[in-house]
Design a protein around this motif. Structure first.
Motif, PDB file in Angstrom:
ATOM      1  N   GLU A  11       1.068  -1.224   0.169  1.00 15.84           N
ATOM      2  CA  GLU A  11       0.133  -0.137  -0.046  1.00 15.84           C
ATOM      3  C   GLU A  11       0.899   1.193   0.002  1.00 15.84           C
ATOM      4  O   GLU A  11       1.863   1.369   0.940  1.00 15.84           O
ATOM      5  CB  GLU A  11      -0.836   0.044   1.106  1.00 15.84           C
ATOM      6  N   PRO A  24      -5.581   1.872   7.599  1.00  7.77           N
ATOM      7  CA  PRO A  24      -6.780   2.086   7.535  1.00  7.77           C
ATOM      8  C   PRO A  24      -7.918   0.992   8.014  1.00  7.77           C
ATOM      9  O   PRO A  24      -7.665  -0.195   7.422  1.00  7.77           O
ATOM     10  CB  PRO A  24      -7.198   2.930   6.363  1.00  7.77           C
ATOM     11  N   LYS A  26     -12.118   0.128   9.001  1.00  8.47           N
ATOM     12  CA  LYS A  26     -13.354   0.172   9.068  1.00  8.47           C
ATOM     13  C   LYS A  26     -13.918   0.109  10.418  1.00  8.47           C
ATOM     14  O   LYS A  26     -14.032  -1.142  11.004  1.00  8.47           O
ATOM     15  CB  LYS A  26     -14.424  -0.671   7.941  1.00  8.47           C
ATOM     16  N   GLN A  35      -9.684   6.090   8.347  1.00  8.84           N
ATOM     17  CA  GLN A  35     -10.813   5.560   7.948  1.00  8.84           C
ATOM     18  C   GLN A  35     -10.696   4.417   6.486  1.00  8.84           C
ATOM     19  O   GLN A  35     -10.260   5.283   5.642  1.00  8.84           O
ATOM     20  CB  GLN A  35     -12.001   6.216   7.814  1.00  8.84           C
ATOM     21  N   ALA A  36     -11.206   3.357   6.399  1.00  8.96           N
ATOM     22  CA  ALA A  36     -11.059   2.654   5.279  1.00  8.96           C
ATOM     23  C   ALA A  36     -12.210   2.809   4.205  1.00  8.96           C
ATOM     24  O   ALA A  36     -13.343   3.115   5.011  1.00  8.96           O
ATOM     25  CB  ALA A  36     -10.774   1.077   5.565  1.00  8.96           C
ATOM     26  N   GLU A  37     -12.154   2.352   3.093  1.00  5.48           N
ATOM     27  CA  GLU A  37     -13.443   2.519   2.316  1.00  5.48           C
ATOM     28  C   GLU A  37     -14.217   1.253   2.606  1.00  5.48           C
ATOM     29  O   GLU A  37     -13.900   0.138   2.799  1.00  5.48           O
ATOM     30  CB  GLU A  37     -12.809   2.218   0.995  1.00  5.48           C
ATOM     31  N   PRO A  38     -15.527   1.658   2.989  1.00  5.25           N
ATOM     32  CA  PRO A  38     -16.555   0.670   3.174  1.00  5.25           C
ATOM     33  C   PRO A  38     -16.635  -0.687   2.458  1.00  5.25           C
ATOM     34  O   PRO A  38     -16.967  -1.748   2.815  1.00  5.25           O
ATOM     35  CB  PRO A  38     -17.777   1.322   3.273  1.00  5.25           C
ATOM     36  N   SER A  39     -16.362  -0.477   1.090  1.00  6.93           N
ATOM     37  CA  SER A  39     -16.401  -1.625   0.309  1.00  6.93           C
ATOM     38  C   SER A  39     -15.450  -2.584   0.140  1.00  6.93           C
ATOM     39  O   SER A  39     -15.577  -3.568  -0.617  1.00  6.93           O
ATOM     40  CB  SER A  39     -16.823  -0.907  -1.237  1.00  6.93           C
ATOM     41  N   GLN A  40     -14.137  -2.107   0.677  1.00  5.58           N
ATOM     42  CA  GLN A  40     -12.818  -2.801   0.595  1.00  5.58           C
ATOM     43  C   GLN A  40     -12.596  -3.633   1.748  1.00  5.58           C
ATOM     44  O   GLN A  40     -13.127  -3.036   2.978  1.00  5.58           O
ATOM     45  CB  GLN A  40     -11.650  -1.773   0.134  1.00  5.58           C
ATOM     46  N   ASP A  42     -10.459  -4.359   4.904  1.00  4.44           N
ATOM     47  CA  ASP A  42      -9.208  -3.800   5.948  1.00  4.44           C
ATOM     48  C   ASP A  42      -8.506  -4.882   6.370  1.00  4.44           C
ATOM     49  O   ASP A  42      -8.586  -6.265   6.111  1.00  4.44           O
ATOM     50  CB  ASP A  42      -9.927  -2.944   6.679  1.00  4.44           C
TER      51      ASP A  42
END
Length: 180
Positions: A11, A24, A26, A35-40, A42
């Motif tokens: 990353e 990051p 969720k 904060q991480a992307e909710p769709s990916q 973690d």
């Protein structure tokens, strides 16, 4: 057969404290974690996916800073399963949640502390502020992991933890434990 490594080792633009990534997540808990992307997925999703396979290995080649975080989180999952498994009676979902949340926020050693189990593989934080940041980040990660683990353990609705997951309570990843 080699152990499974973190896909998040490559990353870009990830902060490091010592030689451990601050990735990051969720999270519904307050803390310093980005904060991480909710769709990916973690690092916590990745840990829960890789835990059972990796817990069978006695050796683990560290390929990047995210692997160091993965190791700490896998060892915490082992401690959580051991905590639930050593109860006198089978804990309900609510009791397990309370127990694991307490375990998550209890004082624990971080890299650089004299009692940290894997100091030979981790660089200590550069300053006291970095050490405090790492500790608060790991508390947030541990709280989120404990919440997600309880949801997985009690997913079938029977009120008892999954026998499949609990069969790993005595397995020790790399023959180590974070418990003091």
């Amino acid at each position: 057969m080699p152990a499974y490594h973190s896909a998040l080792n490559e990353e870009p633009d990830v902060r490091q404290v010592g030689n451990m990534s601050i990735l990051p997540i969720k999270s519904k808990f307050r803390g310093p974690a980005p904060q991480a992307e909710p769709s990916q997925a973690d690092i916590i999703d990745e840990t829960l996916d890789l835990f059972r396979a990796n817990s069978l290995f006695r050796n683990f080649e560290i390929k990047g800073p995210a692997d160091r975080l993965l190791i700490v989180i896998i060892l915490f999952v082992s401690d959580c399963l051991a905590k639930i498994g050593t109860s006198r009676t089978v804990p309900s979902k609510i009791e397990a949640t309370k127990s694991l949340n307490t375990l998550a926020v209890d004082n624990f050693p971080v890299p650089g502390d004299a009692t940290f189990a894997l100091n030979s593989h981790y660089a200590p934080p550069g300053s006291r502020a970095d050490a405090d940041y790492l500790r608060t980040y790991l508390v947030q990660v541990r709280q989120e992991l404990a919440a997600r683990l309880v949801e997985i353990l009690y997913a079938d609705g029977s009120g008892k933890p999954s026998k499949w997951w609990m069969s790993f309570q005595k397995r020790r990843f790399m023959s180590r434990s974070l418990a003091t």
